[in-house]
Write a protein that holds these residues in place. Structure first.
Motif, PDB file in Angstrom:
ATOM      1  N   THR A  78      30.904  35.269  39.893  1.00 44.73           N
ATOM      2  CA  THR A  78      31.227  36.128  41.034  1.00 44.73           C
ATOM      3  C   THR A  78      32.373  35.514  41.819  1.00 44.73           C
ATOM      4  O   THR A  78      32.293  34.363  42.263  1.00 44.73           O
ATOM      5  CB  THR A  78      30.009  36.302  41.951  1.00 44.73           C
ATOM      6  OG1 THR A  78      28.931  36.886  41.206  1.00 44.73           O
ATOM      7  CG2 THR A  78      30.348  37.202  43.122  1.00 44.73           C
ATOM      8  N   ILE A  79      33.443  36.293  41.953  1.00 42.92           N
ATOM      9  CA  ILE A  79      34.621  35.849  42.689  1.00 42.92           C
ATOM     10  C   ILE A  79      34.940  36.887  43.756  1.00 42.92           C
ATOM     11  O   ILE A  79      35.093  38.071  43.448  1.00 42.92           O
ATOM     12  CB  ILE A  79      35.826  35.655  41.741  1.00 42.92           C
ATOM     13  CG1 ILE A  79      35.510  34.588  40.688  1.00 42.92           C
ATOM     14  CG2 ILE A  79      37.087  35.291  42.520  1.00 42.92           C
ATOM     15  CD1 ILE A  79      36.620  34.363  39.684  1.00 42.92           C
ATOM     16  N   ASP A  80      34.999  36.455  45.000  1.00 44.10           N
ATOM     17  CA  ASP A  80      35.252  37.348  46.145  1.00 44.10           C
ATOM     18  C   ASP A  80      34.271  38.518  46.168  1.00 44.10           C
ATOM     19  O   ASP A  80      34.639  39.660  46.448  1.00 44.10           O
ATOM     20  CB  ASP A  80      36.685  37.878  46.101  1.00 44.10           C
ATOM     21  CG  ASP A  80      37.709  36.771  46.304  1.00 44.10           C
ATOM     22  OD1 ASP A  80      37.343  35.722  46.856  1.00 44.10           O
ATOM     23  OD2 ASP A  80      38.879  36.963  45.905  1.00 44.10           O
ATOM     24  N   GLY A  81      33.019  38.210  45.834  1.00 42.86           N
ATOM     25  CA  GLY A  81      31.982  39.225  45.880  1.00 42.86           C
ATOM     26  C   GLY A  81      31.949  40.174  44.704  1.00 42.86           C
ATOM     27  O   GLY A  81      31.136  41.108  44.678  1.00 42.86           O
ATOM     28  N   VAL A  82      32.801  39.957  43.712  1.00 47.97           N
ATOM     29  CA  VAL A  82      32.859  40.829  42.548  1.00 47.97           C
ATOM     30  C   VAL A  82      32.315  40.083  41.333  1.00 47.97           C
ATOM     31  O   VAL A  82      32.779  38.979  41.008  1.00 47.97           O
ATOM     32  CB  VAL A  82      34.303  41.293  42.266  1.00 47.97           C
ATOM     33  CG1 VAL A  82      34.348  42.166  41.010  1.00 47.97           C
ATOM     34  CG2 VAL A  82      34.858  42.035  43.466  1.00 47.97           C
ATOM     35  N   LYS A 122      44.392  47.644  45.663  1.00 50.40           N
ATOM     36  CA  LYS A 122      43.735  46.445  46.160  1.00 50.40           C
ATOM     37  C   LYS A 122      42.617  46.084  45.185  1.00 50.40           C
ATOM     38  O   LYS A 122      41.970  46.934  44.602  1.00 50.40           O
ATOM     39  CB  LYS A 122      43.155  46.677  47.556  1.00 50.40           C
ATOM     40  CG  LYS A 122      44.206  46.954  48.625  1.00 50.40           C
ATOM     41  CD  LYS A 122      43.557  47.153  49.986  1.00 50.40           C
ATOM     42  CE  LYS A 122      44.609  47.420  51.054  1.00 50.40           C
ATOM     43  NZ  LYS A 122      43.997  47.627  52.397  1.00 50.40           N
ATOM     44  N   THR A 137      33.656  28.922  40.046  1.00 54.20           N
ATOM     45  CA  THR A 137      32.487  29.535  40.684  1.00 54.20           C
ATOM     46  C   THR A 137      31.308  29.500  39.716  1.00 54.20           C
ATOM     47  O   THR A 137      31.488  29.382  38.500  1.00 54.20           O
ATOM     48  CB  THR A 137      32.805  30.987  41.076  1.00 54.20           C
ATOM     49  OG1 THR A 137      33.335  31.683  39.923  1.00 54.20           O
ATOM     50  CG2 THR A 137      33.840  31.028  42.187  1.00 54.20           C
ATOM     51  N   THR A 158      40.348  42.391  43.304  1.00 51.06           N
ATOM     52  CA  THR A 158      40.164  40.955  43.148  1.00 51.06           C
ATOM     53  C   THR A 158      41.075  40.446  42.049  1.00 51.06           C
ATOM     54  O   THR A 158      41.102  40.992  40.947  1.00 51.06           O
ATOM     55  CB  THR A 158      38.702  40.629  42.792  1.00 51.06           C
ATOM     56  OG1 THR A 158      37.870  41.080  43.861  1.00 51.06           O
ATOM     57  CG2 THR A 158      38.511  39.141  42.574  1.00 51.06           C
ATOM     58  N   THR A 159      41.820  39.433  42.348  1.00 49.92           N
ATOM     59  CA  THR A 159      42.723  38.827  41.373  1.00 49.92           C
ATOM     60  C   THR A 159      42.170  37.475  40.942  1.00 49.92           C
ATOM     61  O   THR A 159      41.822  36.642  41.782  1.00 49.92           O
ATOM     62  CB  THR A 159      44.126  38.630  41.974  1.00 49.92           C
ATOM     63  OG1 THR A 159      44.643  39.900  42.368  1.00 49.92           O
ATOM     64  CG2 THR A 159      45.060  38.001  40.959  1.00 49.92           C
ATOM     65  N   ILE A 160      42.065  37.296  39.634  1.00 51.04           N
ATOM     66  CA  ILE A 160      41.619  35.994  39.114  1.00 51.04           C
ATOM     67  C   ILE A 160      42.645  35.502  38.105  1.00 51.04           C
ATOM     68  O   ILE A 160      43.372  36.295  37.499  1.00 51.04           O
ATOM     69  CB  ILE A 160      40.223  36.068  38.465  1.00 51.04           C
ATOM     70  CG1 ILE A 160      40.270  36.922  37.193  1.00 51.04           C
ATOM     71  CG2 ILE A 160      39.197  36.600  39.444  1.00 51.04           C
ATOM     72  CD1 ILE A 160      38.982  36.847  36.399  1.00 51.04           C
ATOM     73  N   ASP A 176      41.064  29.973  37.824  1.00 53.92           N
ATOM     74  CA  ASP A 176      39.683  30.329  38.161  1.00 53.92           C
ATOM     75  C   ASP A 176      38.732  30.137  36.986  1.00 53.92           C
ATOM     76  O   ASP A 176      37.616  29.645  37.153  1.00 53.92           O
ATOM     77  CB  ASP A 176      39.614  31.784  38.628  1.00 53.92           C
ATOM     78  CG  ASP A 176      40.411  32.011  39.898  1.00 53.92           C
ATOM     79  OD1 ASP A 176      40.073  31.383  40.923  1.00 53.92           O
ATOM     80  OD2 ASP A 176      41.375  32.796  39.872  1.00 53.92           O
TER      81      ASP A 176
END
Length: 242
Positions: free
Chosen positions: A218-222, A116, A192, A118-120, A148
């Motif tokens: 920062t994407i999905d909190g990462v 699992k 973002t 974060t996918t960008i 993204d």
């Protein structure tokens, strides 16, 4: 003895083609050997440079950019040697072909993807001194899956105008564009916010160094660090900047 010498001279006079054929055969053999040695040395140098980075010299460095095509060249050498029955050259061509393919194919990696994460989606494009910017914009806008982050190399003032207009402004509201003449400019576009922008990296080697900006988004909190990579090409006889 004199009669024997005279007889041999008369025989040679009648059959001079045998001497010519023998001399021609030796010349061809020597030429084939020289060609085989030259091809072998060239192959060893190029493969060594591929694996070690040494030597950094024109044209070896440039040939490495076309490394897979060298296999085609060695195949051509081998086929030509087979047709002309140059066995030494055939052996050299086959060996270099095998070594080139073996050193070109990717090896196994021990890196395992996380189950699992974060996918960008990142798109990087060299727009050729700004000329292909509109084509890039149309392509990105037509993508079914949103992009993204967009990294642009060789961004000029004309490039900056396209990036600042629709649909790019709506797709990427956060932009860091360093437009420069020629091939020096670069840009980072993101859906973002871009923060902690670094100073533009222009190595103080010569005038006209290439911009390679970086930023954090920062994407999905990462938090993800982004950088435009646009190193100098290995221009023949000017490898210092590269």
């Amino acid at each position: 003895m004199r009669n024997g010498d005279e007889a041999r001279d008369r025989a040679d006079a009648v059959r001079p083609h045998r001497r010519v054929a023998a001399s021609s055969s030796k010349t061809v053999s020597h030429s084939a050997l020289i060609v085989a040695l030259l091809v072998f040395v060239a192959g060893v140098v190029i493969v060594t440079a591929r694996l070690t980075g040494i030597p950094v010299i024109t044209p070896v460095t440039q040939l490495i950019s076309f490394y897979p095509l060298l296999g085609v060249m060695w195949l051509g050498v081998a086929l030509g040697a087979l047709v002309t029955r140059r066995w030494m050259l055939l052996s050299v061509g086959v060996v270099l072909l095998v070594v080139t393919v073996a050193t070109w194919l990717p090896g196994e990696t021990s890196i395992q993807a996380a189950d699992k994460g974060t996918t960008i989606r990142v798109v990087a494009s060299n727009v050729y001194v700004g000329e292909a910017t509109q084509t890039l914009a149309d392509k990105v806008a037509s993508e079914a899956d949103p992009v993204d982050v967009l990294l642009v190399e060789e961004c000029t003032d004309a490039c900056a105008q396209v990036l600042a207009s629709e649909p790019m402004r709506s797709l990427f509201p956060h932009q860091h564009v360093d437009a420069q003449p020629g091939a020096r400019g670069a840009a980072i576009l993101s859906r973002t916010p871009l923060v902690d922008l670094s100073s533009i990296v222009r190595p103080v080697v010569r005038d006209g160094a290439l911009a390679m900006p970086s930023a954090v988004t920062t994407i999905d909190g990462v938090a993800i660090t982004i950088k435009v990579a646009h190193p100098f090409p290995p221009i023949p006889f000017d490898l210092g900047r590269w």
